[in-house]
Design a protein around this motif. Structure first.
Motif, PDB file in Angstrom:
ATOM      1  N   ASP A 187      49.381  34.036  37.700  1.00  0.00           N
ATOM      2  CA  ASP A 187      47.932  33.742  38.247  1.00  0.00           C
ATOM      3  C   ASP A 187      47.113  34.905  38.932  1.00  0.00           C
ATOM      4  N   ARG A 188      48.247  35.260  39.940  1.00  0.00           N
ATOM      5  CA  ARG A 188      47.540  36.620  41.228  1.00  0.00           C
ATOM      6  C   ARG A 188      47.668  38.018  39.804  1.00  0.00           C
ATOM      7  N   ARG A 189      48.666  37.734  39.112  1.00  0.00           N
ATOM      8  CA  ARG A 189      48.410  39.130  37.769  1.00  0.00           C
ATOM      9  C   ARG A 189      47.059  38.924  37.229  1.00  0.00           C
ATOM     10  N   GLY A 190      47.097  38.094  36.858  1.00  0.00           N
ATOM     11  CA  GLY A 190      46.005  37.261  35.405  1.00  0.00           C
ATOM     12  C   GLY A 190      44.809  38.198  36.665  1.00  0.00           C
ATOM     13  N   ALA A 204      44.172  39.148  39.298  1.00  0.00           N
ATOM     14  CA  ALA A 204      43.405  40.445  39.107  1.00  0.00           C
ATOM     15  C   ALA A 204      43.592  41.244  38.262  1.00  0.00           C
ATOM     16  N   ALA A 205      44.119  41.170  37.042  1.00  0.00           N
ATOM     17  CA  ALA A 205      43.648  41.900  35.888  1.00  0.00           C
ATOM     18  C   ALA A 205      42.398  41.647  35.131  1.00  0.00           C
ATOM     19  N   LEU A 206      42.200  40.321  35.406  1.00  0.00           N
ATOM     20  CA  LEU A 206      40.158  39.613  34.777  1.00  0.00           C
ATOM     21  C   LEU A 206      39.430  40.334  35.873  1.00  0.00           C
ATOM     22  N   ARG A 207      40.401  40.500  37.127  1.00  0.00           N
ATOM     23  CA  ARG A 207      39.095  41.525  38.080  1.00  0.00           C
ATOM     24  C   ARG A 207      39.000  42.304  37.424  1.00  0.00           C
ATOM     25  N   ALA A 226      32.218  45.902  34.274  1.00  0.00           N
ATOM     26  CA  ALA A 226      30.894  46.236  34.996  1.00  0.00           C
ATOM     27  C   ALA A 226      30.379  47.437  35.418  1.00  0.00           C
ATOM     28  N   ALA A 227      31.979  47.868  35.646  1.00  0.00           N
ATOM     29  CA  ALA A 227      31.204  49.241  35.838  1.00  0.00           C
ATOM     30  C   ALA A 227      30.620  50.047  34.403  1.00  0.00           C
TER      31      ALA A 227
END
Length: 562
Positions: A17-20, A22-25, A32-33
């Motif tokens: 989940d963290r990787r996901g 992080a990927a999502l983020r 956003a950029a």
């Protein structure tokens, strides 16, 4: 925590989940950029587009402003040009108006100078009259002193005569007493009373007295007629000789001098417009020929001709000649000629000594200033007739003022003969009655041509004065020609006789003196010659009064003693 083949480890899940996340983020950050870059690009594009639109709008606004400014500048230039033309037009009109005003002012100053000169002449004449009046007053004072001395002498003589009268009355009483004594003695001696003797004497002398009375009456009547004719001739001759008048020189054409021949073209105008307008307005014909610097004005009405002359003079002096200006000048000239006529009438009244004439009659008299009768100026004829009538009335002891007034107004009807029916004598009499003249003056007017029989001495004097003024040599053109022809014919008749040496027609053709050669014509033939000449003149000529023919025969014998 559950475990098994189908169970996920919590730590593993968490890491995933963290990787996901992080990927999502990371994806979200990238997205956003990206979005930021897209927004920045869009904003930059929008900014560029807005800047381009703003530049384009600024360019269009600047172009519109330039066009508007150009239009405004063109309109301002047009307005300035129109304003300049309007200013120049107003300046020209103001200059023309100022020139006209200056011309009017100069004319007014000229009239004032003429009036001042006339006033100065009147003042000098008044001064002369005052001097004459003072001299007359001194003469009256001397006469009064002489009369006082004569009155004293007469009073003394009256006293002496009173004393002599008393002596005569005493002597008359003595003679009456002696007469009574003589009559009583005669009655006693003759046996006849005084009444019987007087009747017998009157009967004896009646026929002789009647004859003597008839002879005396006839002689007195003959002497009276002779004296009356002689006295009348003397009065008329005296009155005519005392009046000094000019000879006639009137025509129906006036010569107008021009500054230059260029004025003729301006008078004619384009296609004859000005000359037609002038003749239509004034009623005067303008004759333009080859005469240098002159035109002719022709009209049978002298007043209208003078108005036309003054009008043309005004136009020439002003320099502007066009139909509208002609009408204005004609109105001013009419007023000016009217004023001149009135001044002439007032001067005539001053000359004849009449001051209480009705103003309307003065206006009618002014019209006669430019009117002529057989070439004789009518107003001058009235002045001359008034003077003659006044002098004849003074000689006869008649009313001088009435005779002068009636003679002065006798031709007033000529001022409006064309406006009223009838002869000028009857029209003038009705005009005089209308404006308050006395019946005696009106009778002098109506009787001066025998339309009405004259019934007063002043009316007869008016007739005589009119005949003297109009019939004198030089008064009228036709009369002068007839007068000269009559004199020439009278002299020709006498010159054609045998033995005539010289012929002289004298006293306006009323006396003819014939000088004959004494060696050819004797005394008897001289009487025959006078009779033949007089008879031929009666048969061939028409003349007023009588013509006295005098034949002069002179023989001289000259010898020299040495």
């Amino acid at each position: 925590m559950l475990t098994g083949p189908g169970t996920v480890d919590a730590e593993d899940v968490t890491a995933d989940d963290r990787r996901g996340l992080a990927a999502l983020r990371q994806e979200a950050t990238d997205a956003a950029a990206e979005i930021r870059r897209a927004a920045a690009d869009a904003a930059e594009e929008l900014r560029e587009r807005s800047r381009a639109d703003a530049d384009r709008l600024r360019a269009e606004a600047r172009a519109d402003a330039d066009r508007t400014l150009a239009v405004a500048r063109a309109e301002i230039a047009d307005m300035r040009a129109g304003l300049k033309d309007e200013r120049e037009r107003l300046a020209r009109e103001a200059a023309a108006s100022v020139a006209a005003e200056r011309a009017d002012l100069a004319a007014a100053q000229q009239r004032l100078r003429e009036q001042a000169a006339a006033l100065e002449a009147d003042r000098r004449e008044l001064s002369v009259e005052r001097t004459r009046a003072r001299a007359a007053q001194d003469e009256v004072d001397r006469e009064r002193t002489a009369l006082d001395r004569r009155d004293d002498a007469l009073q003394q003589q009256a006293g002496d005569l009173t004393e002599q009268l008393q002596q005569l009355r005493r002597r008359e009483a003595e003679l009456d007493q002696a007469d009574h004594r003589v009559q009583a003695e005669l009655v006693r001696v003759s046996g006849l009373t005084v009444a019987d003797a007087r009747a017998e004497l009157l009967a004896a002398q009646q026929d002789a007295v009647r004859r003597d009375a008839a002879l005396l009456i006839r002689r007195v009547e003959s002497e009276a007629r002779t004296e009356a004719k002689s006295r009348a001739r003397a009065i008329v001759a005296e009155a005519v000789q005392r009046v000094a008048s000019d000879q006639t020189a009137q025509t129906v054409v006036s010569v107008m001098q021009l500054p230059s021949d260029d004025i003729k073209g301006r008078i004619i105008g384009r296609e004859g417009r000005n000359i037609r307008a002038f003749e239509t307005v004034t009623g005067v014909n303008v004759i333009i020929d080859d005469t240098p610097e002159a035109v002719l004005l022709s009209c049978f009405d002298p007043v209208r001709r003078e108005v036309g002359r003054v009008t043309l003079q005004m136009l020439i002096d002003d320099g502007r000649i066009h139909p509208h200006r002609i009408e204005e000048a004609f109105e001013r000239a009419t007023d000016e000629v009217h004023a001149l006529c009135r001044r002439a009438a007032e001067d005539a009244l001053l000359q004849v000594g009449i001051t209480d004439l009705h103003p309307e009659l003065v206006e009618y008299l002014g019209r006669l200033k430019y009117r002529t009768s057989y070439g004789q100026n009518v107003l001058g004829h009235l002045i001359e007739t008034s003077h003659i009538a006044r002098m004849m009335a003074a000689e006869l002891g008649a009313d001088e003022q009435l005779a002068a007034r009636g003679a002065f107004l006798h031709d007033i009807g000529k001022a409006l003969t064309h406006e009223a029916q009838g002869s000028h004598a009857l029209v003038g009499a009705e005009l005089a009655r209308k404006y308050g003249e006395s019946e005696a003056v009106a009778h002098c007017i109506e009787a001066h041509h025998d339309e009405v029989p004259p019934s007063t001495v002043e009316a007869v004097l008016t007739q005589a004065a009119d005949a003297c003024s109009g019939g004198r040599p030089g008064a009228r053109r036709e009369s002068l020609e007839a007068y000269v022809q009559r004199l020439e014919r009278i002299e020709a008749i006498a010159s054609g006789k045998k033995g005539v040496e010289k012929v002289f027609a004298m006293q306006a053709g009323r006396e003819l003196r014939v000088m004959v050669k004494p060696e050819v014509v004797d005394d008897l033939e001289a009487h025959v010659l006078a009779r033949e000449v007089a008879k031929q003149i009666e048969e061939e000529l028409t003349y007023p009064g009588q013509v006295r023919v005098t034949v002069i025969r002179e023989s001289r014998a000259t010898e020299i003693a040495r």
